[in-house]
Design an enzyme around this catalytic site. Structure first.
Site, mmCIF file in Angstrom:
data_model
loop_
_atom_site.group_PDB
_atom_site.id
_atom_site.type_symbol
_atom_site.label_atom_id
_atom_site.label_comp_id
_atom_site.label_asym_id
_atom_site.label_seq_id
_atom_site.Cartn_x
_atom_site.Cartn_y
_atom_site.Cartn_z
ATOM 1 C CB VAL A 293 8.143 0.153 4.001
ATOM 2 C CG1 VAL A 293 9.454 -0.419 2.939
ATOM 3 C CG2 VAL A 293 8.979 0.026 5.441
ATOM 4 C CB CYS A 294 4.299 1.507 0.225
ATOM 5 S SG CYS A 294 3.960 -0.241 0.933
ATOM 6 C CB SER A 295 5.473 6.548 1.393
ATOM 7 O OG SER A 295 5.738 7.888 1.038
ATOM 8 C CB SER B 269 -1.281 0.183 1.372
ATOM 9 O OG SER B 269 -1.747 1.253 1.708
ATOM 10 C CB THR C 122 6.523 4.215 -4.420
ATOM 11 O OG1 THR C 122 6.035 4.038 -3.917
ATOM 12 C CG2 THR C 122 6.016 5.227 -5.371
#
Length: 166
Positions: A59-61, A54, A64
């Site tokens: 971590v995902c942010s 998500s 990306t």
């Protein structure tokens, strides 16, 4: 099949794992405007595909942002970030982060990408954190499914594979 945990709990991955040297399977996902996108939409380009559970998590942010900043100057290259977030949420995230040129794609509707690449976390209906690098002919030259879903991928190895493509 890759062994994956999420917050140290074992997770079942659904789909067929993609192997280095194979031709990448096609998929159908949704762009932020709800139009369908497939692998063919990026034909003739080098592709770094970054799958995240998500976008709206730390971590995902970071993943990306890192891949888009580090790979933005790769000639004939494109970075695709795929998650199961709704397209509207992806668009809102990009605006809030001030990222205008990031390509975010949603696998929420069909799980087409996740199943075709073997990265659907069955228990969570989210994508396992993973990175795939494809050459212009969609040959898989790099693949990583992160063993613990809350950890970062190996940015250096993925970016090296992407930047070294001809």
């Amino acid at each position: 099949m890759a062994q994956v945990t999420f917050k140290n709990e074992p997770i079942t991955l659904v789909g067929k794992e993609v192997e280095v040297g194979s031709t990448a399977p096609d998929f159908t996902v949704l762009a932020n405007d709800l139009s369908e996108r497939t692998l063919k939409d990026y034909e003739g380009k080098k592709k770094l595909i970054s799958a995240v559970p998500s976008l709206d998590t730390g971590v995902c942010s970071q993943q990306t942002r890192k891949f888009n900043e580090e790979a933005a100057d790769v000639q004939d290259g494109v970075v695709l970030t795929i998650s199961n977030d709704l397209p509207f949420a992806q668009k809102k995230w990009c605006a809030a982060e001030g990222l205008e040129n990031v390509i975010t794609l949603s696998d929420h509707r069909d799980l087409s990408f996740g199943e075709n690449y073997g990265v659907v976390m069955k228990e969570l209906r989210l994508l396992a954190r993973s990175v795939f690098v494809l050459d212009k002919d969609n040959k898989v030259v790099y693949s990583e499914i992160v063993s613990e879903g809350t950890n970062h991928p190996d940015y250096d190895k993925a970016l090296e594979a992407f930047k070294n493509l001809n």
